[in-house]
Design a protein around this motif. Structure first.
Motif, short mmCIF file in Angstrom:
data_model
loop_
_atom_site.label_atom_id
_atom_site.label_comp_id
_atom_site.label_asym_id
_atom_site.label_seq_id
_atom_site.Cartn_x
_atom_site.Cartn_y
_atom_site.Cartn_z
N VAL A 26 0.83 -1.20 0.00
CA VAL A 26 0.00 0.00 0.00
C VAL A 26 0.87 1.25 0.00
N SER A 27 1.95 1.21 0.76
CA SER A 27 2.83 2.39 0.85
C SER A 27 3.52 2.71 -0.46
N GLU A 28 3.62 1.72 -1.35
CA GLU A 28 4.25 1.95 -2.64
C GLU A 28 3.32 2.66 -3.63
N GLN A 29 2.05 2.78 -3.27
CA GLN A 29 1.09 3.46 -4.13
C GLN A 29 0.96 4.94 -3.75
N ASP A 30 0.24 5.65 -4.58
CA ASP A 30 0.02 7.08 -4.32
C ASP A 30 -1.11 7.24 -3.32
N VAL A 31 -0.78 7.18 -2.04
CA VAL A 31 -1.77 7.24 -0.96
C VAL A 31 -1.53 8.50 -0.14
N GLY A 32 -2.62 9.22 0.12
CA GLY A 32 -2.53 10.40 0.97
C GLY A 32 -2.47 10.01 2.43
N ARG A 33 -3.61 9.58 2.96
CA ARG A 33 -3.69 9.09 4.34
C ARG A 33 -3.99 7.61 4.32
N LEU A 34 -3.38 6.88 5.25
CA LEU A 34 -3.67 5.45 5.40
C LEU A 34 -4.32 5.24 6.75
N LEU A 35 -5.55 4.73 6.72
CA LEU A 35 -6.29 4.39 7.94
C LEU A 35 -6.21 2.88 8.11
N TRP A 36 -5.66 2.43 9.21
CA TRP A 36 -5.36 0.99 9.39
C TRP A 36 -6.10 0.48 10.62
N TYR A 37 -6.95 -0.52 10.40
CA TYR A 37 -7.71 -1.10 11.50
C TYR A 37 -7.59 -2.63 11.45
N GLU A 38 -7.28 -3.23 12.58
CA GLU A 38 -7.26 -4.69 12.69
C GLU A 38 -8.29 -5.13 13.72
N VAL A 39 -9.00 -6.23 13.43
CA VAL A 39 -10.02 -6.73 14.34
C VAL A 39 -9.79 -8.22 14.58
N PRO A 40 -10.16 -8.73 15.78
CA PRO A 40 -9.97 -10.16 16.08
C PRO A 40 -11.10 -11.02 15.55
N LYS A 41 -12.26 -10.41 15.27
CA LYS A 41 -13.43 -11.13 14.76
C LYS A 41 -14.14 -10.26 13.74
N SER A 42 -14.79 -10.91 12.78
CA SER A 42 -15.46 -10.14 11.73
C SER A 42 -16.58 -9.27 12.28
N ARG A 43 -17.20 -9.68 13.38
CA ARG A 43 -18.30 -8.90 13.94
C ARG A 43 -17.82 -7.56 14.50
N LYS A 44 -16.50 -7.43 14.68
CA LYS A 44 -15.95 -6.16 15.16
C LYS A 44 -15.68 -5.19 14.00
N ALA A 45 -15.78 -5.67 12.76
CA ALA A 45 -15.41 -4.85 11.62
C ALA A 45 -16.35 -3.68 11.34
N PRO A 46 -17.69 -3.84 11.47
CA PRO A 46 -18.57 -2.72 11.10
C PRO A 46 -18.23 -1.40 11.78
N LYS A 47 -17.87 -1.44 13.03
CA LYS A 47 -17.53 -0.22 13.75
C LYS A 47 -16.33 0.47 13.11
N LYS A 48 -15.34 -0.33 12.68
CA LYS A 48 -14.14 0.24 12.05
C LYS A 48 -14.47 0.81 10.67
N VAL A 49 -15.37 0.12 9.94
CA VAL A 49 -15.76 0.63 8.62
C VAL A 49 -16.46 1.98 8.76
N ARG A 50 -17.35 2.07 9.72
CA ARG A 50 -18.05 3.34 9.94
C ARG A 50 -17.05 4.46 10.26
N ARG A 51 -16.05 4.13 11.07
CA ARG A 51 -15.04 5.14 11.42
C ARG A 51 -14.24 5.54 10.17
N ALA A 52 -13.89 4.55 9.35
CA ALA A 52 -13.13 4.84 8.14
C ALA A 52 -13.91 5.74 7.19
N LEU A 53 -15.19 5.45 7.02
CA LEU A 53 -16.01 6.28 6.14
C LEU A 53 -16.16 7.69 6.70
N LYS A 54 -16.30 7.78 8.01
CA LYS A 54 -16.41 9.10 8.65
C LYS A 54 -15.13 9.90 8.48
N GLU A 55 -13.99 9.17 8.45
CA GLU A 55 -12.69 9.82 8.28
C GLU A 55 -12.40 10.17 6.83
#
Length: 291
Positions: A26-55
Protein backbone atom coordinates in the motif's frame (compact mmCIF):
# COMPACT_ATOMS: atom_id res chain seq x y z
CA UNK A 1 -4.83 14.91 -4.59
CA UNK A 2 -3.80 11.54 -3.20
CA UNK A 3 -6.70 9.47 -1.84
CA UNK A 4 -7.43 8.42 1.72
CA UNK A 5 -7.21 4.63 1.88
CA UNK A 6 -8.46 2.37 4.66
CA UNK A 7 -7.48 -1.21 5.51
CA UNK A 8 -9.92 -3.28 7.58
CA UNK A 9 -8.15 -6.52 8.46
CA UNK A 10 -9.13 -9.70 10.29
CA UNK A 11 -5.83 -10.23 12.04
CA UNK A 12 -6.33 -14.01 12.39
CA UNK A 13 -6.58 -14.53 8.63
CA UNK A 14 -3.56 -15.11 6.40
CA UNK A 15 -2.73 -14.30 2.79
CA UNK A 16 0.66 -14.27 1.09
CA UNK A 17 3.39 -12.77 3.24
CA UNK A 18 0.85 -11.29 5.64
CA UNK A 19 -0.22 -7.88 6.88
CA UNK A 20 3.32 -6.50 7.01
CA UNK A 21 3.66 -7.16 3.29
CA UNK A 22 0.27 -5.52 2.70
CA UNK A 23 1.45 -2.36 4.44
CA UNK A 24 4.50 -2.24 2.18
CA UNK A 25 2.42 -2.77 -0.97
CA UNK A 26 0.00 0.00 0.00
CA UNK A 27 2.83 2.39 0.85
CA UNK A 28 4.25 1.95 -2.64
CA UNK A 29 1.09 3.46 -4.13
CA UNK A 30 0.02 7.08 -4.32
CA UNK A 31 -1.77 7.24 -0.96
CA UNK A 32 -2.53 10.40 0.97
CA UNK A 33 -3.69 9.09 4.34
CA UNK A 34 -3.67 5.45 5.40
CA UNK A 35 -6.29 4.39 7.94
CA UNK A 36 -5.36 0.99 9.39
CA UNK A 37 -7.71 -1.10 11.50
CA UNK A 38 -7.26 -4.69 12.69
CA UNK A 39 -10.02 -6.73 14.34
CA UNK A 40 -9.97 -10.16 16.08
CA UNK A 41 -13.43 -11.13 14.76
CA UNK A 42 -15.46 -10.14 11.73
CA UNK A 43 -18.30 -8.90 13.94
CA UNK A 44 -15.95 -6.16 15.16
CA UNK A 45 -15.41 -4.85 11.62
CA UNK A 46 -18.57 -2.72 11.10
CA UNK A 47 -17.53 -0.22 13.75
CA UNK A 48 -14.14 0.24 12.05
CA UNK A 49 -15.76 0.63 8.62
CA UNK A 50 -18.05 3.34 9.94
CA UNK A 51 -15.04 5.14 11.42
CA UNK A 52 -13.13 4.84 8.14
CA UNK A 53 -16.01 6.28 6.14
CA UNK A 54 -16.41 9.10 8.65
CA UNK A 55 -12.69 9.82 8.28
CA UNK A 56 -13.17 10.22 4.53
CA UNK A 57 -11.90 6.89 3.18
CA UNK A 58 -12.10 6.85 -0.62
CA UNK A 59 -11.03 3.20 -0.98
CA UNK A 60 -11.45 0.40 1.57
CA UNK A 61 -9.36 -2.77 1.49
CA UNK A 62 -11.02 -5.70 3.28
CA UNK A 63 -8.68 -8.47 4.45
CA UNK A 64 -10.54 -11.66 5.34
CA UNK A 65 -13.08 -14.20 4.13
CA UNK A 66 -16.71 -14.03 3.07
CA UNK A 67 -17.90 -13.30 6.61
CA UNK A 68 -15.58 -10.30 6.83
CA UNK A 69 -16.69 -9.05 3.41
CA UNK A 70 -20.34 -9.42 4.45
CA UNK A 71 -19.91 -7.43 7.65
CA UNK A 72 -18.10 -4.64 5.79
CA UNK A 73 -20.49 -4.65 2.82
CA UNK A 74 -23.43 -4.24 5.20
CA UNK A 75 -21.98 -0.89 6.29
CA UNK A 76 -20.58 0.20 2.91
CA UNK A 77 -23.83 -0.47 1.02
CA UNK A 78 -24.97 2.68 -0.74
CA UNK A 79 -21.86 4.67 0.17
CA UNK A 80 -20.32 4.57 -3.31
CA UNK A 81 -16.89 3.99 -1.75
CA UNK A 82 -15.11 1.11 -3.55
CA UNK A 83 -14.28 -2.09 -1.69
CA UNK A 84 -11.08 -3.93 -2.60
CA UNK A 85 -11.16 -7.55 -1.46
CA UNK A 86 -8.04 -9.28 -0.17
CA UNK A 87 -9.26 -12.93 0.00
CA UNK A 88 -7.65 -14.22 3.18
CA UNK A 89 -10.50 -16.51 4.29
CA UNK A 90 -11.30 -20.20 3.97
CA UNK A 91 -13.63 -20.27 0.98
CA UNK A 92 -13.47 -16.69 -0.42
CA UNK A 93 -16.56 -17.36 -2.55
CA UNK A 94 -17.34 -13.74 -3.39
CA UNK A 95 -13.76 -13.09 -4.52
CA UNK A 96 -13.70 -16.32 -6.54
CA UNK A 97 -16.95 -15.44 -8.32
CA UNK A 98 -15.43 -12.06 -9.22
CA UNK A 99 -12.12 -13.65 -10.31
CA UNK A 100 -10.12 -11.83 -7.64
CA UNK A 101 -7.01 -13.98 -7.05
CA UNK A 102 -5.51 -15.21 -3.79
CA UNK A 103 -2.26 -13.55 -4.81
CA UNK A 104 -1.69 -10.66 -2.44
CA UNK A 105 0.35 -8.47 -4.78
CA UNK A 106 -2.18 -8.85 -7.59
CA UNK A 107 -5.19 -8.34 -5.31
CA UNK A 108 -3.67 -5.06 -4.10
CA UNK A 109 -2.96 -3.99 -7.68
CA UNK A 110 -6.62 -4.66 -8.57
CA UNK A 111 -7.67 -2.55 -5.60
CA UNK A 112 -5.74 0.48 -6.80
CA UNK A 113 -5.96 0.05 -10.57
CA UNK A 114 -8.84 -2.34 -11.34
CA UNK A 115 -12.21 -1.23 -12.62
CA UNK A 116 -14.87 -0.02 -10.20
CA UNK A 117 -18.14 -1.84 -10.70
CA UNK A 118 -21.46 -1.46 -8.82
CA UNK A 119 -22.77 -4.88 -7.80
CA UNK A 120 -25.99 -6.07 -6.21
CA UNK A 121 -26.32 -7.21 -2.62
CA UNK A 122 -29.01 -9.34 -1.10
CA UNK A 123 -30.75 -8.15 2.06
CA UNK A 124 -32.04 -10.72 4.55
CA UNK A 125 -33.94 -9.60 7.65
CA UNK A 126 -32.38 -6.16 7.24
CA UNK A 127 -28.77 -7.32 6.81
CA UNK A 128 -26.84 -7.26 3.53
CA UNK A 129 -25.06 -10.29 2.06
CA UNK A 130 -22.84 -10.65 -1.00
CA UNK A 131 -22.78 -14.40 -1.78
CA UNK A 132 -25.60 -16.47 -0.36
CA UNK A 133 -27.91 -16.77 2.61
CA UNK A 134 -30.29 -19.44 3.72
CA UNK A 135 -32.07 -21.43 6.39
CA UNK A 136 -32.23 -25.11 7.23
CA UNK A 137 -29.64 -27.68 6.16
CA UNK A 138 -27.07 -25.21 4.86
CA UNK A 139 -27.32 -22.91 7.89
CA UNK A 140 -27.02 -25.85 10.29
CA UNK A 141 -23.96 -27.05 8.40
CA UNK A 142 -22.37 -23.58 8.51
CA UNK A 143 -22.96 -23.28 12.25
CA UNK A 144 -21.50 -26.73 12.87
CA UNK A 145 -18.37 -25.97 10.85
CA UNK A 146 -17.55 -22.60 12.42
CA UNK A 147 -15.12 -21.70 15.17
CA UNK A 148 -12.09 -23.85 15.97
CA UNK A 149 -13.06 -26.62 13.52
CA UNK A 150 -13.08 -24.19 10.62
CA UNK A 151 -9.73 -22.70 11.62
CA UNK A 152 -8.19 -26.16 12.03
CA UNK A 153 -9.70 -28.07 9.10
CA UNK A 154 -10.59 -25.36 6.57
CA UNK A 155 -12.93 -26.57 3.82
CA UNK A 156 -12.90 -30.09 5.24
CA UNK A 157 -14.91 -28.76 8.19
CA UNK A 158 -17.81 -28.06 5.79
CA UNK A 159 -17.73 -31.62 4.46
CA UNK A 160 -17.74 -33.12 7.95
CA UNK A 161 -20.57 -30.83 9.05
CA UNK A 162 -22.63 -31.66 5.95
CA UNK A 163 -22.33 -35.38 6.70
CA UNK A 164 -23.71 -34.79 10.19
CA UNK A 165 -26.76 -32.82 9.01
CA UNK A 166 -28.03 -34.63 5.90
CA UNK A 167 -30.52 -36.53 8.07
CA UNK A 168 -32.09 -33.36 9.42
CA UNK A 169 -35.88 -33.01 9.50
CA UNK A 170 -38.15 -31.49 6.89
CA UNK A 171 -39.86 -28.33 8.13
CA UNK A 172 -43.27 -27.07 6.94
CA UNK A 173 -42.81 -23.65 5.34
CA UNK A 174 -44.61 -21.16 3.12
CA UNK A 175 -42.62 -19.03 0.69
CA UNK A 176 -43.96 -16.03 -1.20
CA UNK A 177 -42.22 -14.61 -4.28
CA UNK A 178 -43.04 -10.95 -4.99
CA UNK A 179 -46.27 -11.32 -3.04
CA UNK A 180 -47.54 -14.60 -4.55
CA UNK A 181 -47.29 -18.01 -2.89
CA UNK A 182 -44.58 -20.01 -4.65
CA UNK A 183 -43.96 -22.95 -2.31
CA UNK A 184 -45.99 -24.42 0.53
CA UNK A 185 -44.97 -27.72 2.04
CA UNK A 186 -42.10 -29.45 3.82
CA UNK A 187 -38.52 -28.58 2.93
CA UNK A 188 -35.04 -29.03 4.36
CA UNK A 189 -33.35 -25.94 2.95
CA UNK A 190 -34.19 -22.45 1.69
CA UNK A 191 -31.40 -20.64 -0.14
CA UNK A 192 -30.94 -17.12 -1.50
CA UNK A 193 -28.13 -16.40 -3.96
CA UNK A 194 -26.44 -13.28 -5.29
CA UNK A 195 -23.78 -15.28 -7.17
CA UNK A 196 -23.85 -18.78 -8.61
CA UNK A 197 -20.81 -20.74 -7.46
CA UNK A 198 -20.43 -22.16 -3.96
CA UNK A 199 -17.66 -24.18 -2.30
CA UNK A 200 -16.01 -26.79 -4.48
CA UNK A 201 -16.87 -24.93 -7.67
CA UNK A 202 -20.46 -26.21 -7.61
CA UNK A 203 -23.08 -24.10 -9.39
CA UNK A 204 -25.98 -23.75 -6.96
CA UNK A 205 -27.63 -21.08 -9.13
CA UNK A 206 -26.67 -21.54 -12.75
CA UNK A 207 -27.91 -18.19 -14.04
CA UNK A 208 -27.00 -15.97 -11.10
CA UNK A 209 -25.18 -12.71 -11.73
CA UNK A 210 -24.33 -10.06 -9.12
CA UNK A 211 -25.30 -7.22 -11.45
CA UNK A 212 -28.71 -8.25 -12.83
CA UNK A 213 -30.96 -6.73 -10.16
CA UNK A 214 -32.42 -10.11 -9.16
CA UNK A 215 -32.14 -12.44 -6.18
CA UNK A 216 -31.95 -16.17 -6.89
CA UNK A 217 -34.17 -18.37 -4.70
CA UNK A 218 -34.02 -22.12 -4.22
CA UNK A 219 -35.80 -24.61 -2.00
CA UNK A 220 -34.86 -28.24 -1.48
CA UNK A 221 -37.01 -31.10 -0.24
CA UNK A 222 -34.07 -33.50 -0.09
CA UNK A 223 -33.72 -35.58 3.05
CA UNK A 224 -31.05 -38.10 3.96
CA UNK A 225 -27.66 -38.83 2.38
CA UNK A 226 -28.99 -40.49 -0.78
CA UNK A 227 -31.27 -37.62 -1.83
CA UNK A 228 -28.71 -34.96 -0.90
CA UNK A 229 -26.05 -36.82 -2.88
CA UNK A 230 -28.36 -36.70 -5.89
CA UNK A 231 -28.91 -32.96 -5.43
CA UNK A 232 -25.20 -32.17 -5.14
CA UNK A 233 -24.39 -34.49 -8.02
CA UNK A 234 -26.91 -32.69 -10.21
CA UNK A 235 -25.42 -29.32 -9.26
CA UNK A 236 -21.95 -30.56 -10.15
CA UNK A 237 -22.85 -32.11 -13.51
CA UNK A 238 -25.92 -30.27 -14.78
CA UNK A 239 -28.44 -27.64 -13.72
CA UNK A 240 -29.61 -27.63 -10.12
CA UNK A 241 -33.27 -27.13 -11.04
CA UNK A 242 -33.23 -30.42 -12.97
CA UNK A 243 -33.17 -32.26 -9.64
CA UNK A 244 -36.57 -33.59 -8.48
CA UNK A 245 -35.70 -32.33 -4.99
CA UNK A 246 -35.02 -28.71 -5.98
CA UNK A 247 -37.09 -25.72 -7.11
CA UNK A 248 -35.36 -22.56 -8.32
CA UNK A 249 -36.66 -19.13 -9.32
CA UNK A 250 -35.69 -15.48 -9.01
CA UNK A 251 -37.31 -12.56 -7.27
CA UNK A 252 -36.99 -9.02 -6.02
CA UNK A 253 -38.79 -9.70 -2.74
CA UNK A 254 -39.21 -12.96 -0.81
CA UNK A 255 -40.99 -13.76 2.44
CA UNK A 256 -40.85 -17.09 4.22
CA UNK A 257 -42.68 -18.44 7.25
CA UNK A 258 -41.54 -21.60 9.09
CA UNK A 259 -43.64 -23.80 11.37
CA UNK A 260 -40.77 -23.92 13.85
CA UNK A 261 -37.72 -21.68 14.38
CA UNK A 262 -34.87 -22.29 11.93
CA UNK A 263 -31.30 -21.06 12.11
CA UNK A 264 -30.22 -18.95 9.14
CA UNK A 265 -26.89 -17.75 7.77
CA UNK A 266 -25.43 -14.94 5.66
CA UNK A 267 -22.18 -15.54 3.77
CA UNK A 268 -21.09 -18.24 6.19
CA UNK A 269 -22.05 -16.44 9.40
CA UNK A 270 -24.82 -18.03 11.43
CA UNK A 271 -27.66 -16.08 13.01
CA UNK A 272 -30.21 -16.96 15.69
CA UNK A 273 -33.24 -19.15 14.78
CA UNK A 274 -36.32 -17.35 13.45
CA UNK A 275 -39.77 -18.29 12.17
CA UNK A 276 -39.86 -15.61 9.44
CA UNK A 277 -37.45 -14.35 6.82
CA UNK A 278 -37.75 -11.38 4.49
CA UNK A 279 -35.31 -11.02 1.61
CA UNK A 280 -34.88 -8.35 -1.05
CA UNK A 281 -32.29 -7.34 -3.61
CA UNK A 282 -30.36 -4.07 -3.40
CA UNK A 283 -29.31 -3.35 -7.01
CA UNK A 284 -25.85 -1.81 -7.44
CA UNK A 285 -25.50 -1.29 -3.71
CA UNK A 286 -21.78 -2.10 -3.39
CA UNK A 287 -18.95 -0.77 -5.56
CA UNK A 288 -16.22 -3.42 -5.90
CA UNK A 289 -12.74 -3.31 -7.44
CA UNK A 290 -12.52 -6.02 -10.12
CA UNK A 291 -9.77 -7.26 -12.45
Amino acid sequence: MSPTVAVIAHRKKTLGAGLDRLRVLVSEQDVGRLLWYEVPKSRKAPKKVRRALKEGAELVFVWGGDGMVQRCADVMSGSGVPMAILPAGTANLFAANLEIPTDLDEAVRIGFHGRREPLDLGVLNGEHFAVMAGAGFEADMIADSSGDAKERLGRLSYVKAAARHVGGPLVPMKIKIDGATWFEGEASCLLFGNVGTIAGGIEAFDDARPDDGWLEVGVSTAQGPVQWARVIGRMATGRSEDSPFVRVTRARKVSARFEKPMMYELDGGEREPVTRLKATVAPGALTVCRP
